[in-house]
Structures are given as C-alpha cells and as structure tokens.
Write an enzyme that holds these catalytic residues in place. Structure first.
Site, PDB file in Angstrom:
ATOM      1  N   GLY A  47      36.145  48.942  39.236  1.00  0.00           N
ATOM      2  CA  GLY A  47      36.370  50.374  39.332  1.00  0.00           C
ATOM      3  C   GLY A  47      37.445  50.787  40.323  1.00  0.00           C
ATOM      4  O   GLY A  47      37.712  51.978  40.484  1.00  0.00           O
TER       5      GLY A  47
ATOM      6  N   THR B 193      41.943  52.886  40.311  1.00  0.00           N
ATOM      7  CA  THR B 193      42.099  54.330  40.287  1.00  0.00           C
ATOM      8  C   THR B 193      42.948  54.725  41.487  1.00  0.00           C
ATOM      9  O   THR B 193      43.231  53.917  42.365  1.00  0.00           O
ATOM     10  CB  THR B 193      40.735  55.044  40.375  1.00  0.00           C
ATOM     11  OG1 THR B 193      40.078  54.637  41.582  1.00  0.00           O
ATOM     12  CG2 THR B 193      39.852  54.718  39.188  1.00  0.00           C
TER      13      THR B 193
ATOM     14  N   TYR C 269      20.782  36.724  37.796  1.00  0.00           N
ATOM     15  CA  TYR C 269      20.944  38.056  37.229  1.00  0.00           C
ATOM     16  C   TYR C 269      19.588  38.499  36.695  1.00  0.00           C
ATOM     17  O   TYR C 269      19.186  38.135  35.603  1.00  0.00           O
ATOM     18  CB  TYR C 269      21.965  38.066  36.093  1.00  0.00           C
ATOM     19  CG  TYR C 269      23.385  37.724  36.470  1.00  0.00           C
ATOM     20  CD1 TYR C 269      23.804  37.732  37.800  1.00  0.00           C
ATOM     21  CD2 TYR C 269      24.317  37.396  35.493  1.00  0.00           C
ATOM     22  CE1 TYR C 269      25.117  37.422  38.137  1.00  0.00           C
ATOM     23  CE2 TYR C 269      25.629  37.092  35.824  1.00  0.00           C
ATOM     24  CZ  TYR C 269      26.022  37.104  37.146  1.00  0.00           C
ATOM     25  OH  TYR C 269      27.326  36.789  37.465  1.00  0.00           O
TER      26      TYR C 269
ATOM     27  N   PHE D 132      34.992  40.242  38.640  1.00  0.00           N
ATOM     28  CA  PHE D 132      35.554  41.589  38.842  1.00  0.00           C
ATOM     29  C   PHE D 132      36.934  41.688  38.194  1.00  0.00           C
ATOM     30  O   PHE D 132      37.899  42.117  38.833  1.00  0.00           O
ATOM     31  CB  PHE D 132      35.630  41.936  40.322  1.00  0.00           C
ATOM     32  CG  PHE D 132      34.309  42.270  40.962  1.00  0.00           C
ATOM     33  CD1 PHE D 132      33.171  42.458  40.190  1.00  0.00           C
ATOM     34  CD2 PHE D 132      34.193  42.409  42.327  1.00  0.00           C
ATOM     35  CE1 PHE D 132      31.938  42.756  40.778  1.00  0.00           C
ATOM     36  CE2 PHE D 132      32.975  42.702  42.921  1.00  0.00           C
ATOM     37  CZ  PHE D 132      31.843  42.880  42.142  1.00  0.00           C
ATOM     38  N   PRO D 133      37.073  41.295  36.920  1.00  0.00           N
ATOM     39  CA  PRO D 133      38.398  41.320  36.283  1.00  0.00           C
ATOM     40  C   PRO D 133      38.970  42.725  36.155  1.00  0.00           C
ATOM     41  O   PRO D 133      40.175  42.893  36.024  1.00  0.00           O
ATOM     42  CB  PRO D 133      38.140  40.698  34.906  1.00  0.00           C
ATOM     43  CG  PRO D 133      36.692  40.975  34.633  1.00  0.00           C
ATOM     44  CD  PRO D 133      36.022  40.860  35.974  1.00  0.00           C
ATOM     45  N   LEU D 134      38.090  43.739  36.196  1.00  0.00           N
ATOM     46  CA  LEU D 134      38.547  45.125  36.110  1.00  0.00           C
ATOM     47  C   LEU D 134      38.646  45.760  37.489  1.00  0.00           C
ATOM     48  O   LEU D 134      38.745  46.983  37.611  1.00  0.00           O
ATOM     49  CB  LEU D 134      37.607  45.938  35.219  1.00  0.00           C
ATOM     50  CG  LEU D 134      37.524  45.465  33.760  1.00  0.00           C
ATOM     51  CD1 LEU D 134      36.460  46.229  33.001  1.00  0.00           C
ATOM     52  CD2 LEU D 134      38.869  45.614  33.081  1.00  0.00           C
TER      53      LEU D 134
END
Length: 289
Positions: free
Chosen positions: A216, A219, A66, A211-213
């Site tokens: 994006g 939606t 990172y 990528f727990p959410l």
C-alpha cells in the site's frame, strides 16, 4: 518513439525442474488481521483459490503460521487433489502465539514437527517447496538446513527455500545444500535485497518477493511517475508494480495475495503489460536513494 521490452518469459523452472508461471498467488490475505484466524466466509476464500488456478496460476505460496494453519487447510480444501502442473510452496520455522507474536523456531526437532504438520494439513506426501521462514540465530545454519535436507532425502520435501536473508547468508547456504528459492522483501520502492537478487540470478534460484505491491505504500507525490506509466497502459498502480517486477529480472516470481476475485483478476492482468524502456527508466527512478 520509445522501444518496448520483449515480453518477459512467463515461466520459471523452480529447482531447475518444476515449471511455474512467474506470477503466482499468495495466501496470507485469506487470514484475518495480523495473519491471525480466518478472513470472512470460508467459501469465499475457497472460491478465490480455485479462481487463481482457473486463471492460470501454477504457484501457490502459503505458510504454516498464516492462521496459524488456516491458509494451508484452505489450500487443501480448495485444490486437493492437486493438478499435476500445480506447485505448492509453504513455510515453517516460525511459531505464532498471537496476532502480533512471532517466535523463530529453528531447532531440528521443531522444523521436523512443523514440516510433518504441514504435510497433514496440505494432504500430501511431499511438499514441492518448503521454505525456512526465518533463519534461527540461536541454531547453526548447518543444523537447520541439515534438517531440511534430511526431510528432502526422506521424500517429504522436494525443494528447499529460504526467507529473509542477506546475500552472504545465501552464499553460505548454497555451500551447505541445494536451494531452489528465496523470499525477501522487494518492490518498486524497496530494492534493499538487490544483492540477493543478483545471487539468485547467478545460481538459477527463484526470487519470490514479498510485499510485491509495497504493502500500500505506492501512493503519494513521489509516485507521480507511476501514475503516468499506469495511465499510458490503461492499468492500475498495482498492475504496473507487478509488471515492473516481471520485467526487472527473469528470476522474480511475485505471489501477490488477495481475498477478492476482482482484485485477483486485476493482479493477473499484469502478465499482459509490456513496459517500454522509457517506462522502466521512470519506474527504476522511483526507488529512494
């Protein structure tokens, strides 16, 4: 009237010995686009890291690539000397040569050099959790894990983790050495690693979903049920997505990242949400067949 799940256990014993709060903090968003270079002002990134710990986070998830190197350096600058209850996890095994160039590097000499470099950037003598960012298909698994096991025996690694693998590969790895954690993609809309999660549950391993959410993707019309659950709890979609992970399995330890102190506080409030059986049924149905 729908029943309410009991509050999910807030803690997990990493490696059977290190207690961490299950909702941690990931550092990828402290770097620029493509996880390359810094993001914004350095002092803002340092402030978010300190705010995470001040608000009860005890698991910090970072990686050598990172930046590269940027996130680990920020962790050390913000949080060193580390509190006794703070667990730092980092990753190695991937070399970056650009914002879209990732090269798997799992030879023993490469892994050892990357671990040594992380130790220096993190300003520590031992990394709590060192995760192999990808298995190198060109190097036998036994050689890769053997190198990490040797580093553990030398006291430079406390626990070993693996990133992005199948359930069969995890079982094979467990036959070779002790594993404390797995990082695979897993969220409301992507349950492809459910078999891996079951192995983690059976062996007492932490599963740190990346990528727990859903990055994006939460939606659109197919997530209308999510809006209903969020409205009932006075919460955001992201908070419900994190609460679902905490309710879904006691092995799941999400580490969402952000560069915003407001978004950080919002994420951490997911710890307070109690989902009902009705909520869980609606959320379970969101995953594509």
């Amino acid at each position: 009237m729908s029943s309410v799940f009991r509050s999910p256990d807030d803690s997990f014993l990493l490696g059977g010995e290190l207690p961490v709060r299950r909702l941690g903090y990931g550092t990828a968003q402290l770097t620029g686009p493509g996880y390359w270079g810094p993001r914004g002002e350095r002092r803002a990134s340092l402030a978010v890291l300190r705010a995470a710990v001040d608000q009860g986070v005890t698991l910090i998830d970072t990686a050598d690539n990172y930046g590269p190197g940027v996130a680990e350096e920020l962790v050390a600058e913000a949080l060193h000397p580390y509190r006794d209850d703070l667990v730092i996890a980092t990753k190695g095994g991937v070399v970056r040569t650009g914002d879209s160039a990732w090269h798997i590097a799992g030879r023993p000499d490469q892994l050892r050099a990357m671990c040594e470099a992380s130790l220096q950037r993190l300003r520590t003598d031992r990394i709590d959790l060192y995760q192999l960012h990808r298995l190198d298909p060109q190097v036998p698994m036994a050689e890769q894990l053997g190198t990490l096991d040797a580093l553990r025996q030398e006291g430079k690694i406390r626990h070993i983790g693996l990133d992005t693998l199948t359930a069969d590969q995890l079982e094979q790895a467990l036959s070779l050495t002790g594993i404390a954690s797995v990082q695979n993609r897993f969220n409301l809309l992507d349950r492809a690693s459910d078999a891996v999660l079951k192995v983690c549950e059976a062996h007492g391993l932490a599963f740190l979903p990346w990528f727990p959410l859903a990055n994006g993707a939460l939606t659109g019309d197919d997530a209308a049920a999510l809006d209903g659950v969020a409205e009932r709890h006075g919460a955001t979609r992201g908070q419900i997505a994190l609460a679902w992970l905490l309710h879904r399995s006691p092995a799941l330890c999400p580490t969402p990242g952000t560069g915003s102190p407001v978004h950080l506080a919002e994420n951490l409030r997911a710890r307070e949400i109690l989902l009902s059986t009705e909520d869980m049924s609606l959320l379970e149905a969101l995953a594509p067949a």
